[in-house]
Scaffold this active site. Structure first.
Site, short mmCIF file in Angstrom:
data_model
loop_
_atom_site.label_atom_id
_atom_site.label_comp_id
_atom_site.label_asym_id
_atom_site.label_seq_id
_atom_site.Cartn_x
_atom_site.Cartn_y
_atom_site.Cartn_z
CD GLU A 1 -3.71 -5.62 4.01
OE1 GLU A 1 -4.53 -4.77 4.41
OE2 GLU A 1 -2.48 -5.47 4.08
CD GLU B 1 -2.94 -1.05 2.37
OE1 GLU B 1 -2.91 -0.06 3.13
OE2 GLU B 1 -3.75 -1.97 2.51
O1 IFM Z 1 -4.17 -2.77 9.21
C1 IFM Z 1 -4.12 -2.30 7.90
C2 IFM Z 1 -2.97 -2.92 7.15
O2 IFM Z 1 -1.75 -2.68 7.77
C3 IFM Z 1 -2.90 -2.35 5.75
N1 IFM Z 1 -4.15 -2.43 5.09
C4 IFM Z 1 -5.32 -1.96 5.78
C5 IFM Z 1 -5.39 -2.60 7.16
C6 IFM Z 1 -6.65 -2.10 7.91
O3 IFM Z 1 -6.58 -0.72 8.06
#
Ligand code: IFM
Length: 454
Positions: free
Chosen positions: A359, A171
């Protein structure tokens, strides 16, 4: 409730199910075995930055409980574990001496996964930049990209032979815009020029990292994980529609463009190109080397309207109202059609390799009652987004796997420990882990894979 066995039948037999975490969010042991401070240690120790001034000192104590956590992952029936490596454990000052004890930890982690027949999906950078690098300006400085290159080489040389896959960055939208423009994440900067510098140097570091993998482990699949935004206009007015397109360039195009097309988006460059750092001749070729896969982190849509403020900086947008009242405990709108729209648009606009949903998950903060955690809304969220994923695969979108965020409750950055994303509950006083209802459900689904096709 969607039955996991019925849902499993909608996925190809080789679809990969996994769980994900990140180093700073779970490891703790921030001063152990030679690790030095990261920007998140400093940030969380400053008043007013992280809820309750929570920090990563103990977190889930995973550093000391790695073996039982690997057993936990095994018990969930998943095929893969996505984790990140803490740069400040490996090269504690960012540049300079290599810390063998830090490497030993990830060596044991990867061997522990292999011993349990779980695939290792590593991420090199999930935001824990060694604090010492801030002395040179952190990501705003080009030298940080070269420091990352050396760090990547050190990691790949030591554990690359046993990884199943590696991502350079997690990210970069967060470590660039959220960290340098919006001031929410470390280092807490609110400055467009700083952010533009961080943007290009992060993209460059990604490319240098790909180079390292290609050179030292040519058979190791390499990719990048992007939290692409599914962007909707706040209304159908021409102004709002144009605003949504500008937002697409700003939030998505500045990563997808350089990485997959070798160029920054035109509208973005016309507006802000003169404020970018120097882009050296070879940079875009380095950044746009072919990848084996890319990772999508998706949680919630983004809705924007035109910002009529005179001289508003590009993309000149303001947040628009959510369309759905259904929100998770962190306040994020639940809207699964946005996942489908996003995947379709990205695949039609860019020449993308296969995708993993690296994710997806939801924040709900219910606790343990009589030994159980009834987190039905999280289960529904995951089931709903997996159902959309199955539809996307059926229409031919190349999605190869799904990682639930997160294996367990953990340090949720500026929200500290008050926001929980785990499919396993963590009691931060005792460090007891309790598999939630969503975790049991996910286990039933994941355990069907890989499926022997008859
Ligand atoms: O916890 C985070 C993660 O580190 C990166 N993506 C989003 C998640 C939730 O905010």
């Amino acid at each position: 409730m969607i039955d996991p066995k019925t849902l499993s039948a909608r996925f190809p037999g080789d679809f990969l199910f996994g769980v994900a975490t990140a180093s700073f969010q779970i490891e703790g042991a921030t001063k152990t075995d030679g690790r030095k401070a990261s920007i998140w240690d400093a940030f969380s120790n400053m008043p007013g930055r992280v809820f309750g001034r929570h920090n990563g000192d103990i977190a889930c104590d995973h550093y000391n409980r790695m073996d039982e956590d690997l057993d936990l992952i095994k018990s969930l029936g998943v095929e893969a574990y996505r984790f990140s490596i803490a740069w400040p454990r490996i090269i504690p000052e960012g540049t300079g001496p290599i810390n063998e004890k830090g490497l030993d930890f990830y060596d044991r982690l990867v061997d522990g996964l292999k011993a349990r027949n779980i695939k290792a999906y590593a991420t090199l950078y999930h935001w824990d930049l060694p604090l010492a690098l801030m002395g040179d300006g952190g990501w705003t400085s080009r030298t940080t990209a070269y420091a990352f290159q050396r760090y990547a080489k050190t990691v790949i040389a030591r554990i690359g032979d046993r990884l199943d896959s590696v991502a350079t960055f997690n990210e970069p939208w967060c470590s660039v815009w959220l960290s340098h423009l919006y001031g929410i994440h470390a280092p807490g900067e609110r400055n467009l020029d700083a952010a533009l510098h961080a943007l290009h140097h992060t993209n460059l570091a990604h490319g240098l990292g790909v180079d390292v993998v290609r050179h030292h482990q040519p058979n190791l699949p390499v990719g990048i994980v992007l939290n692409a935004h599914s962007i909707y206009p706040g209304s159908e007015s021409a102004e709002d529609m144009a605003a949504a397109e500008r937002a697409f360039e700003f939030h998505n195009g500045v990563f997808f463009g350089p990485v997959f097309e070798g160029k920054y988006p035109d509208g973005f460059m016309s507006a802000l190109g003169h404020r970018m750092p120097e882009i050296e001749e070879a940079d875009l070729a380095i950044i746009s080397q072919k990848l084996d896969w890319w990772g999508l982190n998706y949680y919630t849509p983004m809705r924007v309207s035109h910002d009529a403020t005179p001289n508003a900086d590009f993309p000149a947008t303001v947040a628009a109202e959510p369309v759905s009242d259904i929100k998770t405990d962190i306040g994020w709108e639940v809207y699964s059609p946005a996942l489908a729209n996003l995947v379709r648009r990205l695949n039609s606009q860019y020449p993308l390799p296969p995708c993993y949903i690296t994710e997806n998950g939801a924040c709900y903060n219910m606790g343990v009652v009589d030994g159980q955690v009834d987190d039905q809304p999280r289960l529904d969220y995951i089931a709903d987004h997996l159902s959309v994923t199955a539809d996307l695969i059926a229409e031919g979108q190349p999605i190869k796997g799904y990682f639930a965020w997160s294996l367990m409750d953990n340090f949720e950055w500026a929200e500290g420990y008050r926001m929980r994303f785990g499919i396993v509950h963590v009691d931060y006083n005792t460090q007891v882990r309790t598999v939630k209802k969503s975790g049991h459900w996910y286990c039933e689904l994941a355990a069907q894979f890989p499926r022997q096709e008859i």
